[in-house]
Design a protein around this motif. Structure first.
Motif, PDB file in Angstrom:
ATOM      1  N   MET A 118     -16.607   3.944   5.814  1.00  0.00           N
ATOM      2  CA  MET A 118     -15.951   3.114   5.065  1.00  0.00           C
ATOM      3  C   MET A 118     -14.796   3.322   4.882  1.00  0.00           C
ATOM      4  O   MET A 118     -14.209   4.549   4.513  1.00  0.00           O
ATOM      5  N   LYS A 119     -13.546   2.391   5.059  1.00  0.00           N
ATOM      6  CA  LYS A 119     -12.123   2.550   4.704  1.00  0.00           C
ATOM      7  C   LYS A 119     -11.960   2.582   3.303  1.00  0.00           C
ATOM      8  O   LYS A 119     -12.433   1.904   2.563  1.00  0.00           O
ATOM      9  N   ARG A 120     -11.132   3.750   2.748  1.00  0.00           N
ATOM     10  CA  ARG A 120     -10.860   3.929   1.490  1.00  0.00           C
ATOM     11  C   ARG A 120      -9.441   3.672   1.079  1.00  0.00           C
ATOM     12  O   ARG A 120      -8.556   4.291   1.765  1.00  0.00           O
ATOM     13  N   TYR A 121      -8.987   2.909   0.062  1.00  0.00           N
ATOM     14  CA  TYR A 121      -7.562   2.591  -0.158  1.00  0.00           C
ATOM     15  C   TYR A 121      -7.526   3.173  -1.752  1.00  0.00           C
ATOM     16  O   TYR A 121      -8.017   2.687  -2.631  1.00  0.00           O
ATOM     17  N   LYS A 122      -6.403   3.858  -1.992  1.00  0.00           N
ATOM     18  CA  LYS A 122      -5.983   4.050  -3.345  1.00  0.00           C
ATOM     19  C   LYS A 122      -4.924   3.358  -3.888  1.00  0.00           C
ATOM     20  O   LYS A 122      -4.053   3.254  -3.112  1.00  0.00           O
ATOM     21  N   VAL A 123      -5.021   2.531  -4.887  1.00  0.00           N
ATOM     22  CA  VAL A 123      -4.176   1.439  -5.137  1.00  0.00           C
ATOM     23  C   VAL A 123      -3.905   1.561  -6.615  1.00  0.00           C
ATOM     24  O   VAL A 123      -4.661   1.897  -7.445  1.00  0.00           O
ATOM     25  N   LEU A 124      -2.389   1.196  -6.723  1.00  0.00           N
ATOM     26  CA  LEU A 124      -1.749   1.234  -8.202  1.00  0.00           C
ATOM     27  C   LEU A 124      -1.214  -0.110  -8.356  1.00  0.00           C
ATOM     28  O   LEU A 124      -0.351  -0.498  -7.478  1.00  0.00           O
ATOM     29  N   PHE A 125      -1.318  -0.742  -9.317  1.00  0.00           N
ATOM     30  CA  PHE A 125      -0.886  -2.014  -9.890  1.00  0.00           C
ATOM     31  C   PHE A 125       0.142  -1.543 -10.983  1.00  0.00           C
ATOM     32  O   PHE A 125      -0.027  -1.108 -12.099  1.00  0.00           O
ATOM     33  N   VAL A 126       1.488  -2.071 -10.710  1.00  0.00           N
ATOM     34  CA  VAL A 126       2.310  -1.850 -11.816  1.00  0.00           C
ATOM     35  C   VAL A 126       2.663  -3.323 -12.428  1.00  0.00           C
ATOM     36  O   VAL A 126       3.305  -4.322 -12.038  1.00  0.00           O
ATOM     37  N   GLY A 127       1.863  -3.335 -13.615  1.00  0.00           N
ATOM     38  CA  GLY A 127       1.808  -4.478 -14.417  1.00  0.00           C
ATOM     39  C   GLY A 127       0.591  -5.181 -14.323  1.00  0.00           C
ATOM     40  O   GLY A 127       0.091  -5.321 -13.053  1.00  0.00           O
ATOM     41  N   ASP A 170       3.220  10.920 -15.212  1.00  0.00           N
ATOM     42  CA  ASP A 170       1.822  11.163 -15.246  1.00  0.00           C
ATOM     43  C   ASP A 170       1.034  10.331 -14.039  1.00  0.00           C
ATOM     44  O   ASP A 170       0.030  10.780 -13.501  1.00  0.00           O
ATOM     45  N   VAL A 171       2.044   9.509 -13.338  1.00  0.00           N
ATOM     46  CA  VAL A 171       1.430   8.742 -12.191  1.00  0.00           C
ATOM     47  C   VAL A 171       1.338   9.738 -10.917  1.00  0.00           C
ATOM     48  O   VAL A 171       2.218  10.331 -10.453  1.00  0.00           O
ATOM     49  N   PRO A 172       0.041   9.632 -10.266  1.00  0.00           N
ATOM     50  CA  PRO A 172       0.013  10.381  -9.179  1.00  0.00           C
ATOM     51  C   PRO A 172       0.869   9.902  -7.937  1.00  0.00           C
ATOM     52  O   PRO A 172       1.463   8.844  -8.240  1.00  0.00           O
ATOM     53  N   ASP A 173       1.044  10.501  -6.770  1.00  0.00           N
ATOM     54  CA  ASP A 173       2.176  10.489  -5.828  1.00  0.00           C
ATOM     55  C   ASP A 173       1.382  10.085  -4.401  1.00  0.00           C
ATOM     56  O   ASP A 173       2.043  10.263  -3.394  1.00  0.00           O
ATOM     57  N   ASP A 174       0.099   9.851  -4.438  1.00  0.00           N
ATOM     58  CA  ASP A 174      -0.596   9.688  -3.163  1.00  0.00           C
ATOM     59  C   ASP A 174      -1.386   8.330  -2.988  1.00  0.00           C
ATOM     60  O   ASP A 174      -2.334   8.268  -2.455  1.00  0.00           O
ATOM     61  N   SER A 187      -9.490   1.850 -12.715  1.00  0.00           N
ATOM     62  CA  SER A 187     -10.080   3.254 -12.878  1.00  0.00           C
ATOM     63  C   SER A 187      -9.463   4.044 -14.022  1.00  0.00           C
ATOM     64  O   SER A 187      -9.818   4.374 -15.222  1.00  0.00           O
ATOM     65  N   ASP A 188      -8.230   4.139 -13.918  1.00  0.00           N
ATOM     66  CA  ASP A 188      -7.310   4.979 -14.535  1.00  0.00           C
ATOM     67  C   ASP A 188      -6.066   4.140 -15.002  1.00  0.00           C
ATOM     68  O   ASP A 188      -5.442   3.379 -14.170  1.00  0.00           O
ATOM     69  N   VAL A 189      -5.641   4.349 -16.277  1.00  0.00           N
ATOM     70  CA  VAL A 189      -4.320   3.815 -16.592  1.00  0.00           C
ATOM     71  C   VAL A 189      -3.415   4.625 -17.056  1.00  0.00           C
ATOM     72  O   VAL A 189      -3.493   5.695 -17.645  1.00  0.00           O
ATOM     73  N   TYR A 190      -2.222   4.531 -16.587  1.00  0.00           N
ATOM     74  CA  TYR A 190      -1.028   5.339 -16.950  1.00  0.00           C
ATOM     75  C   TYR A 190       0.170   4.811 -17.689  1.00  0.00           C
ATOM     76  O   TYR A 190       0.617   3.406 -17.443  1.00  0.00           O
ATOM     77  N   GLN A 248     -13.237   0.322   0.547  1.00  0.00           N
ATOM     78  CA  GLN A 248     -13.311   0.496  -1.046  1.00  0.00           C
ATOM     79  C   GLN A 248     -12.286   0.865  -1.431  1.00  0.00           C
ATOM     80  O   GLN A 248     -11.259   1.329  -0.929  1.00  0.00           O
ATOM     81  N   PHE A 249     -11.705  -0.039  -2.589  1.00  0.00           N
ATOM     82  CA  PHE A 249     -10.559   0.148  -3.223  1.00  0.00           C
ATOM     83  C   PHE A 249     -10.418   0.679  -4.791  1.00  0.00           C
ATOM     84  O   PHE A 249     -11.290   0.483  -5.444  1.00  0.00           O
ATOM     85  N   GLU A 250      -9.911   1.827  -4.680  1.00  0.00           N
ATOM     86  CA  GLU A 250      -9.880   2.649  -5.995  1.00  0.00           C
ATOM     87  C   GLU A 250      -8.313   2.279  -6.791  1.00  0.00           C
ATOM     88  O   GLU A 250      -7.488   2.409  -6.317  1.00  0.00           O
ATOM     89  N   ILE A 251      -8.749   1.599  -7.997  1.00  0.00           N
ATOM     90  CA  ILE A 251      -7.525   0.891  -8.473  1.00  0.00           C
ATOM     91  C   ILE A 251      -7.087   1.290  -9.773  1.00  0.00           C
ATOM     92  O   ILE A 251      -8.055   1.453 -10.861  1.00  0.00           O
ATOM     93  N   ASP A 252      -5.851   1.880 -10.049  1.00  0.00           N
ATOM     94  CA  ASP A 252      -5.382   2.371 -11.029  1.00  0.00           C
ATOM     95  C   ASP A 252      -4.201   1.192 -11.631  1.00  0.00           C
ATOM     96  O   ASP A 252      -3.932   0.464 -11.166  1.00  0.00           O
TER      97      ASP A 252
END
Length: 311
Positions: A3-12, A59-63, A51-54, A34-38
């Motif tokens: 399964m392809k996994r994507y780590k995703v951040l939404f700004v707003g 504090d925001v990861p860089d990956d 998943s996580d809120v910043y 699979q999308f891991e969404i912060d």
């Protein structure tokens, strides 16, 4: 297959971000991803599959594989700059920046090995798709587009006077809010040689942004007219093609194409999520190297200039 996994951040996390998240999770089920969404947002709620809120950039990861810039337009440029090292690829809501930021935006240098895609969902609408793929656009001698709707009806349950659309300093105004039309016209026909514009405010809406924008553009072998407004009480969103043989009406709201002389009509069964999912799929293909980025940062700046009558 793994399964392809994507780590995703939404700004707003506004209405368009929530739509993207919902559509992304649906796409994941379809394609086995699979999308891991912060989220980076003012509130701390972990809703909509987050998943996580910043709340602090430090504090925001860089990956992150993908960073979505979905906050108000006026904040786009600062967000692109601030989060540039936080992710590999970027999906930026339209307009790419506000009008007053164009000069500074040109100074930003995108990372060479990253994708900076600017949203242009109407390119994936069934009506525009059909026109692009099935009509000889070299036969078009005139095109007329219109997007007319009533701003207070745009966001049910929210006072239109409090939205960014109502305020020029937040990046509002029909000339850039409805940048979709200039984007799909440039997608179909390229950029014009010259354009004249009238942009201003004539309605009684309680806003300080422009509520109408009217353009006439000259191409090598074609002319184009575009009408945009915030005050039309009955929503109209059409592209009208005048060819040597027929007049063709593409009704984006009504999901149909009519050939007036021939007397033929084609209907499509889709909703907004359908074509926005197609756009997300296209974006994933871009970042996976399966196709090129056809709406990049610099192209989006050029379209934004066009909304003000500048070539």
């Amino acid at each position: 297959m793994e399964m392809k996994r994507y780590k995703v951040l939404f700004v707003g996390i506004g209405s368009i971000a929530r739509r993207h998240i919902r559509n992304m999770l649906d796409i994941g089920e379809q394609i086995g991803a699979q999308f891991e969404i912060d989220a980076f947002r003012r509130g701390t709620d972990k809703d909509y599959g987050i998943s996580d809120v910043y709340q602090e950039i430090s504090d925001v990861p860089d990956d992150y594989d993908i960073v979505f810039i979905t906050n108000p337009t006026e904040l786009h440029l600062a967000s692109i700059e601030q989060f540039n090292k936080k992710g590999k690829n970027f999906f930026i809501e339209k307009p790419v920046v506000s009008l007053g930021q164009i000069s500074n935006a040109r100074k930003f240098e995108p990372k060479i090995d990253s994708v900076y895609y600017v949203a242009c969902p109407l390119r994936y609408n069934a009506v525009i798709n059909y026109i692009k793929d099935n009509i000889d656009l070299n036969d078009v001698i005139s095109v007329r587009s219109i997007s007319s709707s009533y701003l207070p009806d745009w966001r049910p349950g929210q006072d239109y006077r409090d939205t960014y659309s109502a305020h020029r300093d937040l990046g509002g105004g029909v000339s850039i809010d409805l940048i979709h039309e200039w984007d799909y016209l440039s997608y179909l026909f390229g950029f014009p040689n010259s354009v004249k514009s009238m942009i201003g405010r004539v309605s009684d809406l309680e806003i300080d942004s422009d509520d109408y924008a009217i353009y006439i553009a000259q191409y090598d072998k074609m002319v184009a007219e575009l009408h945009l407004d915030y005050f039309g009480r009955n929503t109209i969103r059409e592209i009208q093609l005048f060819t040597r043989e027929d007049t063709i009406i593409g009704d984006i709201v009504g999901n149909s194409i009519r050939f007036l002389k021939e007397g033929r009509e084609i209907s499509f069964d889709e909703n907004r999520d359908d074509y926005q999912k197609r756009e997300l799929m296209h974006f994933l293909d871009i970042i996976e190297g399966k196709t090129s980025c056809d709406s990049d940062y610099y192209h989006a700046l050029k379209v934004l200039e066009l909304t003000q009558g500048n070539i």
